[in-house]
Each structure stands twice: as C-alpha cells, then as structure tokens.
Design a protein around this motif. Structure first.
Motif, PDB file in Angstrom:
ATOM      1  N   ARG A 147       0.840  -1.205   0.000  1.00  0.00           N
ATOM      2  CA  ARG A 147       0.000   0.000   0.000  1.00  0.00           C
ATOM      3  C   ARG A 147       0.870   1.248   0.000  1.00  0.00           C
ATOM      4  NH1 ARG A 147      -2.933  -2.805   4.247  1.00  0.00           N
ATOM      5  NH2 ARG A 147      -4.779  -3.875   3.369  1.00  0.00           N
ATOM      6  N   PHE A 148       1.938   1.186   0.780  1.00  0.00           N
ATOM      7  CA  PHE A 148       2.830   2.331   0.836  1.00  0.00           C
ATOM      8  C   PHE A 148       3.490   2.578  -0.529  1.00  0.00           C
ATOM      9  CE2 PHE A 148       7.067   4.112   1.554  1.00  0.00           C
ATOM     10  CZ  PHE A 148       6.725   5.317   2.168  1.00  0.00           C
ATOM     11  N   GLN A 149       3.955   1.477  -1.160  1.00  0.00           N
ATOM     12  CA  GLN A 149       4.586   1.620  -2.474  1.00  0.00           C
ATOM     13  C   GLN A 149       3.585   2.107  -3.523  1.00  0.00           C
ATOM     14  OE1 GLN A 149       6.269  -2.196  -3.343  1.00  0.00           O
ATOM     15  NE2 GLN A 149       7.979  -1.978  -1.873  1.00  0.00           N
ATOM     16  N   GLU A 150       2.352   1.567  -3.470  1.00  0.00           N
ATOM     17  CA  GLU A 150       1.330   2.003  -4.428  1.00  0.00           C
ATOM     18  C   GLU A 150       1.020   3.471  -4.253  1.00  0.00           C
ATOM     19  OE1 GLU A 150      -1.377   1.611  -7.558  1.00  0.00           O
ATOM     20  OE2 GLU A 150       0.229   0.302  -6.808  1.00  0.00           O
ATOM     21  N   ALA A 151       0.903   3.898  -2.988  1.00  0.00           N
ATOM     22  CA  ALA A 151       0.642   5.332  -2.736  1.00  0.00           C
ATOM     23  C   ALA A 151       1.806   6.177  -3.231  1.00  0.00           C
ATOM     24  CB  ALA A 151       0.400   5.553  -1.238  1.00  0.00           C
ATOM     25  N   GLU A 152       3.030   5.663  -3.003  1.00  0.00           N
ATOM     26  CA  GLU A 152       4.203   6.416  -3.477  1.00  0.00           C
ATOM     27  C   GLU A 152       4.228   6.473  -5.002  1.00  0.00           C
ATOM     28  OE1 GLU A 152       9.045   6.442  -2.780  1.00  0.00           O
ATOM     29  OE2 GLU A 152       7.797   4.791  -2.051  1.00  0.00           O
ATOM     30  N   ARG A 153       3.886   5.340  -5.681  1.00  0.00           N
ATOM     31  CA  ARG A 153       3.847   5.322  -7.140  1.00  0.00           C
ATOM     32  C   ARG A 153       2.800   6.276  -7.692  1.00  0.00           C
ATOM     33  NH1 ARG A 153       0.948   3.203 -10.996  1.00  0.00           N
ATOM     34  NH2 ARG A 153      -0.453   2.156  -9.525  1.00  0.00           N
ATOM     35  N   GLU A 155       1.661   8.865  -6.246  1.00  0.00           N
ATOM     36  CA  GLU A 155       2.119  10.237  -6.011  1.00  0.00           C
ATOM     37  C   GLU A 155       3.140  10.649  -7.062  1.00  0.00           C
ATOM     38  OE1 GLU A 155       2.200  13.907  -4.241  1.00  0.00           O
ATOM     39  OE2 GLU A 155       0.875  12.211  -3.850  1.00  0.00           O
ATOM     40  N   LYS A 156       4.032   9.701  -7.395  1.00  0.00           N
ATOM     41  CA  LYS A 156       5.025  10.018  -8.428  1.00  0.00           C
ATOM     42  C   LYS A 156       4.353  10.236  -9.785  1.00  0.00           C
ATOM     43  CE  LYS A 156       9.014   7.598  -6.425  1.00  0.00           C
ATOM     44  NZ  LYS A 156       9.989   6.489  -6.608  1.00  0.00           N
ATOM     45  N   GLU A 157       3.400   9.366 -10.132  1.00  0.00           N
ATOM     46  CA  GLU A 157       2.703   9.531 -11.405  1.00  0.00           C
ATOM     47  C   GLU A 157       1.959  10.857 -11.452  1.00  0.00           C
ATOM     48  OE1 GLU A 157       0.200   6.205 -11.977  1.00  0.00           O
ATOM     49  OE2 GLU A 157       1.842   4.803 -12.468  1.00  0.00           O
ATOM     50  N   LYS A 158       1.323  11.188 -10.379  1.00  0.00           N
ATOM     51  CA  LYS A 158       0.610  12.463 -10.340  1.00  0.00           C
ATOM     52  C   LYS A 158       1.569  13.624 -10.509  1.00  0.00           C
ATOM     53  CE  LYS A 158      -2.492  15.183  -7.392  1.00  0.00           C
ATOM     54  NZ  LYS A 158      -3.192  15.251  -6.101  1.00  0.00           N
ATOM     55  N   VAL A 164       4.548  17.122 -16.757  1.00  0.00           N
ATOM     56  CA  VAL A 164       4.345  17.035 -18.210  1.00  0.00           C
ATOM     57  C   VAL A 164       3.317  18.070 -18.671  1.00  0.00           C
ATOM     58  CG1 VAL A 164       3.463  15.569 -20.069  1.00  0.00           C
ATOM     59  CG2 VAL A 164       5.029  14.624 -18.372  1.00  0.00           C
ATOM     60  N   ALA A 165       2.236  18.220 -17.900  1.00  0.00           N
ATOM     61  CA  ALA A 165       1.236  19.238 -18.244  1.00  0.00           C
ATOM     62  C   ALA A 165       1.846  20.635 -18.198  1.00  0.00           C
ATOM     63  CB  ALA A 165       0.045  19.134 -17.295  1.00  0.00           C
ATOM     64  N   LEU A 166       2.679  20.877 -17.191  1.00  0.00           N
ATOM     65  CA  LEU A 166       3.351  22.178 -17.102  1.00  0.00           C
ATOM     66  C   LEU A 166       4.280  22.389 -18.289  1.00  0.00           C
ATOM     67  CD1 LEU A 166       3.975  24.766 -15.565  1.00  0.00           C
ATOM     68  CD2 LEU A 166       5.663  23.489 -14.204  1.00  0.00           C
ATOM     69  N   LEU A 167       4.965  21.313 -18.712  1.00  0.00           N
ATOM     70  CA  LEU A 167       5.848  21.421 -19.874  1.00  0.00           C
ATOM     71  C   LEU A 167       5.056  21.767 -21.134  1.00  0.00           C
ATOM     72  CD1 LEU A 167       8.701  21.038 -21.051  1.00  0.00           C
ATOM     73  CD2 LEU A 167       8.139  18.636 -21.420  1.00  0.00           C
ATOM     74  N   ARG A 168       3.890  21.170 -21.280  1.00  0.00           N
ATOM     75  CA  ARG A 168       3.046  21.489 -22.436  1.00  0.00           C
ATOM     76  C   ARG A 168       2.579  22.938 -22.387  1.00  0.00           C
ATOM     77  NH1 ARG A 168      -0.589  15.975 -22.092  1.00  0.00           N
ATOM     78  NH2 ARG A 168       1.008  14.534 -22.938  1.00  0.00           N
ATOM     79  N   GLU A 169       2.203  23.387 -21.228  1.00  0.00           N
ATOM     80  CA  GLU A 169       1.784  24.777 -21.100  1.00  0.00           C
ATOM     81  C   GLU A 169       2.923  25.725 -21.453  1.00  0.00           C
ATOM     82  OE1 GLU A 169      -1.178  25.954 -20.537  1.00  0.00           O
ATOM     83  OE2 GLU A 169      -2.047  23.946 -20.411  1.00  0.00           O
ATOM     84  N   LEU A 170       4.119  25.373 -21.005  1.00  0.00           N
ATOM     85  CA  LEU A 170       5.276  26.211 -21.345  1.00  0.00           C
ATOM     86  C   LEU A 170       5.530  26.196 -22.854  1.00  0.00           C
ATOM     87  CD1 LEU A 170       7.719  25.240 -18.447  1.00  0.00           C
ATOM     88  CD2 LEU A 170       6.488  27.404 -18.715  1.00  0.00           C
ATOM     89  N   ALA A 213      10.412  12.389 -22.079  1.00  0.00           N
ATOM     90  CA  ALA A 213       9.116  12.062 -21.466  1.00  0.00           C
ATOM     91  C   ALA A 213       8.430  10.934 -22.233  1.00  0.00           C
ATOM     92  CB  ALA A 213       8.228  13.311 -21.436  1.00  0.00           C
ATOM     93  N   ASP A 214       8.572  10.951 -23.589  1.00  0.00           N
ATOM     94  CA  ASP A 214       7.959   9.882 -24.379  1.00  0.00           C
ATOM     95  C   ASP A 214       8.625   8.545 -24.108  1.00  0.00           C
ATOM     96  OD1 ASP A 214       6.273  11.732 -25.469  1.00  0.00           O
ATOM     97  OD2 ASP A 214       7.536  12.098 -27.224  1.00  0.00           O
ATOM     98  N   GLU A 215       9.928   8.588 -23.750  1.00  0.00           N
ATOM     99  CA  GLU A 215      10.643   7.350 -23.464  1.00  0.00           C
ATOM    100  C   GLU A 215      10.422   6.876 -22.032  1.00  0.00           C
ATOM    101  OE1 GLU A 215      14.641   8.123 -24.380  1.00  0.00           O
ATOM    102  OE2 GLU A 215      14.335   8.323 -26.551  1.00  0.00           O
ATOM    103  N   GLY A 216       9.690   7.662 -21.229  1.00  0.00           N
ATOM    104  CA  GLY A 216       9.366   7.215 -19.881  1.00  0.00           C
ATOM    105  C   GLY A 216       9.942   8.072 -18.780  1.00  0.00           C
ATOM    106  N   GLY A 217      10.702   9.088 -19.112  1.00  0.00           N
ATOM    107  CA  GLY A 217      11.283   9.934 -18.089  1.00  0.00           C
ATOM    108  C   GLY A 217      10.634  11.300 -18.047  1.00  0.00           C
ATOM    109  N   PRO A 218       9.832  11.611 -17.043  1.00  0.00           N
ATOM    110  CA  PRO A 218       9.172  12.919 -16.984  1.00  0.00           C
ATOM    111  C   PRO A 218      10.202  14.022 -16.740  1.00  0.00           C
ATOM    112  CG  PRO A 218       8.824  11.726 -14.955  1.00  0.00           C
ATOM    113  CD  PRO A 218       9.512  10.769 -15.873  1.00  0.00           C
ATOM    114  N   PRO A 219       9.864  15.258 -17.135  1.00  0.00           N
ATOM    115  CA  PRO A 219      10.798  16.371 -16.907  1.00  0.00           C
ATOM    116  C   PRO A 219      10.971  16.630 -15.406  1.00  0.00           C
ATOM    117  CG  PRO A 219       8.673  17.173 -17.648  1.00  0.00           C
ATOM    118  CD  PRO A 219       8.626  15.690 -17.776  1.00  0.00           C
TER     119      PRO A 219
END
Length: 617
Positions: A147-153, A155-158, A164-170, A213-219
C-alpha cells in the motif's frame, strides 16, 4: 481425590448411582460384571477408556419398598431374600471396591493420558498458532508495504503528469510568443537575433525533454524551472525586439520615402529620355514603313509579272493540249498506233537517262532530237515518226515535258543525283526547241507550283480539296496524301528545276541554259519576299542551294553571299514564327547548312554534278 471420595461423589450424584448385578456377565469375562449407572458425560468417557466394563446410564431408582407398605406375611417371605441380599451385598461391596479401585486407576491413567494428549495438542496448537501469527504478521507487513509503495507510485505519477502538463503549457506559451513576434532567422536586428537564438534554445530544450518524457522519463522540476526562467527572458526580449523593430521600420520607411523621391526624379528623367527615344523610333518606323511600302509595291509588281508569266505558261499548255485533242483522244486504230508509238519513243530514252557516261547522254539526246525533227526512228521494234500526224510534233513535245517532270517527281525524289543528267538532256532539247522549254516549265508549274514563287491565295469559290490540289497535293480515293510524301515530291521537282537553271546543253557546253542564273536569283529573292510555309519553304530553299548554290556563288560572288546573310538574319526569324516544334526538322537542316557555308565561305558542289571530264567519257 482418593477412591472413597469418588464413590461418595458418585453416591451423592443427582444424575444416578452405581448398580451392579450378574445380568451383565459374559463368557470369558469372569463370574460377574459390574453394572454402573453414570451420567452421560462419564458414560462416554468410560466407553472410550474401558473395554470390559458395560456402562449404562439410567435414572436412580430405590428398589427397597417402603416399610409401611409391606405386610407381615410379605415381610416373612421377603426376609430370606433380604438377608440373602444383604449377604450378597456385603460380598459384592468387597468385590466392587476392588473393581472400583481398578476402575479408578484406569480412569486416572486415562485422565493422565488425556491430559498429556491435551498438553501435547495444546503445545502443538500453540506452535502452529505462533507460526500462523508470524505468517499473518508478515503478510500484514507486506500488504502495508505494498500500500505504501502504491501510494508512493501514484504520487510520483501524479507529480510526473503535473510536470508534463506544465511542460506542455510552457511549450504553448513559447509557441504563442513565437507567433506574436514572427522573427525571421536572417533578421538584421540585434534584439530579434537574440530573441530567435533564445527561442531556438528553448525549443530544442523542450523537444529533448518531450523526447525523454515519451521514453518514460518525466521532466524534472529543476528543468521546468529553468524553462520558466528562459520564458521570462524570452518575453523581455520580445518586448525589446518589438521596440527595435518599430524603430527599424521607421528608419526603413524614411529611407523608402527618400528612395521613392529619388526614383521619382529618376523616372521623370527616364520618361523624358524615353519620350525622345519614342519620337526617334516613330520617325524610324515611319521611314521603315515607307521603305516597306516601296518594297511591297516593287514586290507587287514582281508578283504581278510572275502571275502573268504563270498564266502565259498555263495558257501555252492549254493551247497545246487543245491542239493535240485529236491525237490524244481519238480511238481510230491508226491514231492510237501513232499515239502509242510516240509515247514509247519518248518514254524509253527518258527512262534510260543516267550519269554513266557523257556519250550515253549525247546518244539519248540525239535520238530525242531526231524524233522531234520528224525523222523516222526505231523504238521498241517499231518505226516511229511525228510527221505521220499533223499534231505529232506538239504531242511529242508535250509528252516529253510531262515525262521529264514525272522523272523529277519520282526518280529525283528518291535519287538526288539523277537531277543532273535529266537536266542536261532537257536543256539540250530546250536549246533546239524553245517551245519544249515553255511546256516543260508549264508542266513543272502544274505539279510543283513553287518553281514560280508567288502567293497562292484560296478563292472564295474554291473548295478545300481544290485548293490543296492547286498547292500541289495529290488525292488517292479522296484521301489527301501524307505531308512526308508531299515534301518528297516537291523536293524532287525543285531539284530538277534547280539543276536546269545551272545545267549546260550537251551539244553546246560553252553555253548556259536558256533558263539560267537570272531565274535562279529571281526565285530565291522572290521567295524571301513571301511569307514562309512551315516545312515546305525551308525544304525548297535547302534543295535549291544544295543543287545550284555552288554555281550561283561562282556567278554572283559577293552579292549572293549578301542574299544568304539576309536569309539567315531576317528570313529565319519569320520561318520560326510560323513553325511549331513538330515542324522544325527541315528548318534545322537548312540552318546547319547555312551556318556551315557562311563560316567556310564555300558552297561545295552537289553530289552527281556533271563536270567537264564527264562529257569526255
């Protein structure tokens, strides 16, 4: 607890008491067996722990009758039994105590064994419980960790999605800045150059970040912060660039105004100069128009003369045809024989003309002259004489002229060198019989109307087929011949005509043809005054120059070169103007020939020309 206490407890039990007797004795188990009345729980316990004791659970009943209910007689009767019962009871008591002790020992052993089993089961159960509890605790810890890892994941995805959304806005904001300013890469304004350079840097940074980001690494947050700072710098540069651009545009507008004023002054000067040039050109055009008018008047006069000459030639041919009507159309056997003999006497020598030897041509010429002179000659095994009929000489001259033209149309069209021996024989006949020469020109003009250069206009009363026949085209089953065949026939007859212009009679080699160089000059000069016909005109000029050009330049020298220069400089332009791309073949051939002879200042003699040495053979 000892045995007596157990028996007392059993005696005081409300659920039942011990009952014994001999009813339960079984074989192999002794003289008596103990029958106990126990509770249901103790019955079950004894059934499990003893194998030789019958346990019966029954309600406790007192078998002794009440004293007041027994009569004396009954008492007497019962008394022996009671005594016996008391004795038996005493004996049985001793036996039952022993049995009870044995049972008690058995019960105690059973209880100890049961307690041992219970303790063993309890210990074993406790160990399993402890292991189960440890397993449950471990599973619980694992679930908590998941549960802790899922919550951490999550949170990271969010957080990654937000970055990524901020990068698009920029990226949108930077694109909007780019559209707003619209800076060109080759701009000369310093601020715009800086803006464009920073813009390209940011776009490259965003592009690489989006790729990651497309390869899996967010900014990363640091990268987004750097882009935001760059965006602020870009907006500041955009403001500075707009101000610089406004200043630059003002400078350009001022410079443009000065340039327009300068150009206006220059245009006024040019207009004045152009006006003077137009006035001069107008005067020059008027002069040229006057010269052209005079030239047209001269040409019209020449055309009028040529038309009159053509009309005279045609009239001579018509007169000859009318004069020979009887010999041409009568069907009497004698007339048909004379007609056939004359045709044979004309056709055989003409068909035998070749450039094998000069003596051969002289022999053919002598035979033809003998025929026309009225002498009797042998031809095809028949004796032939034109004097046998009053119209024989005119008929023979007319057929001879037609045969020469037919040879030019067929033989010369296929073998160009055949034009020279034919022209030599024709000039030899022409020298002795001038009427034949006029009939020959008339026959040539009928089949090739271009030997006399003039404009052949279509009359309003003429059909298209009649007009094409006048132009020299042939019809076969009402189908117009192909252009290639037409040009080939015209070329053959033009080469024959050009060969006649420069030929020398075999009997008078020191003399020129009666239709000589002056007619060749007139043909070429008058052709240059006419509007060219695509394909036909360059074909005829080329044939004329290739056959007669060498003799013409020897006769007229420099004047003929000037005529050729006029042909190249002015007439070629007119030929190109009326020809399309599919009709340029004859012109290209003529152009190549003219360039060669003008460059070398030499026109080589045509192949097959008859030289002085030929006539000595």
């Amino acid at each position: 607890m000892d045995t007596e206490q157990v028996l007392d407890e059993l005696a005081r039990s409300s659920k039942g008491r011990l009952r014994y007797g001999q009813e339960g004795v079984e074989p192999g188990q002794g003289q008596s067996s103990l029958v106990l009345q126990l509770s249901s729980h103790l019955v079950k316990f004894l059934e499990k722990t003893t194998g030789n004791v019958e346990v019966i659970s029954t309600p406790r009943i007192d078998p002794s009758p009440r004293p007041e209910s027994i009569t004396p007689r009954a008492q007497r009767l019962v008394e022996p039994r009671r005594k016996e019962s008391a004795r038996l009871s005493a004996n049985l008591g001793t036996t039952s105590r022993k049995q009870y002790q044995a049972i008690s020992q058995t019960l105690e052993l059973s209880q100890r064994a049961q307690q041992d089993n219970i303790r063993f089961s309890t210990n074993q159960s406790s160990e399993e419980t402890r292991k189960n509890q440890q397993q449950l605790m471990k599973e619980h810890d694992m679930r908590v960790e998941k549960r802790f890892q899922e919550a951490e994941r999550l949170e990271k995805e969010k957080s990654a999605a937000e970055r990524v959304a901020l990068l698009r806005e920029l990226a949108k904001a930077i694109h909007l800045e780019e559209l707003t300013l619209s800076v060109l890469p080759d701009s000369t304004i310093t601020e715009e150059k800086a803006f464009f350079a920073l813009l390209q840097h940011i776009k490259a940074l965003i592009t690489s970040t989006q790729g990651n980001a497309d390869e899996g690494g967010p900014p990363t947050a640091e990268l987004l912060l750097a882009i935001q700072f760059h965006l602020l710098d870009l907006r500041n540069l955009a403001v500075a660039a707009r101000q610089a651009r406004d200043l630059h545009e003002q400078q350009l507008a001022h410079a443009k105004l000065l340039q327009e004023e300068k150009e206006a002054a220059s245009n006024r000067a040019l207009e004045q100069q152009k006006k003077r040039q137009q006035e001069e050109e107008q005067k020059k055009r008027e002069q040229e128009e006057e010269q052209k008018k005079q030239a047209r008047e001269l040409a019209q006069g020449a055309v009028t003369v040529l038309d009159a000459w053509c009309q005279k030639l045609e009239q001579d041919m018509l007169d000859t045809e009318r004069a020979c009507t009887t010999l041409s159309s009568r069907q009497e056997p004698q007339v048909k024989k004379i007609r056939s003999d004359i045709n044979r006497a004309v056709a055989i020598p003409i068909n035998q003309i070749s450039s094998n030897a000069g003596s051969h041509l002289r022999d053919i010429l002598s035979r033809l002259l003998a025929l026309l002179s009225g002498k009797t000659i042998t031809s095809g095994g028949h004796m032939v004489s034109v004097s046998l009929h009053p119209q024989g000489l005119s008929f023979a001259q007319m057929k001879l002229a037609e045969k020469f033209v037919c040879q030019g149309e067929e033989e010369v069209a296929s073998h160009h060198e055949a034009a020279f021996p034919l022209a030599a024989v024709a000039c030899g006949v022409w020298e002795e019989y001038p009427t034949f020469g006029q009939l020959l020109l008339a026959a040539l003009n009928r089949r090739c109307p271009y030997v006399v250069p003039r404009h052949l206009a279509r009359l309003s009363t003429q059909s298209q087929d009649d007009y094409f026949r006048i132009l020299g085209y042939k019809y076969s089953d009402d189908v117009l011949e192909k252009q290639d065949n037409f040009l080939k026939r015209m070329s053959g007859m033009m080469r024959l005509y050009a060969a006649i212009l420069v030929a020398r009679p075999p009997t008078h080699l020191h003399k020129t043809s009666q239709h000589g160089f002056c007619f060749g000059w007139r043909w070429l000069s008058q052709t240059l005054n006419l509007e060219p016909v695509p394909e036909l005109t360059p074909t005829l000029i080329f044939d004329f120059l290739e056959v007669a050009g060498s003799a013409m330049v020897l006769h007229y020298k420099g004047q003929f070169w000037k005529l050729l220069l006029l042909l190249q400089k002015e007439y070629f332009v007119r030929i190109k103007a009326v020809s399309n791309s599919d009709q340029m073949g004859p012109f290209n051939r003529l152009d190549t020939f003219i360039q060669l002879i003008l460059r070398t200042r030499h026109i080589p003699p045509a192949k097959g020309v008859l030289t002085d040495s030929f006539w000595r053979t």
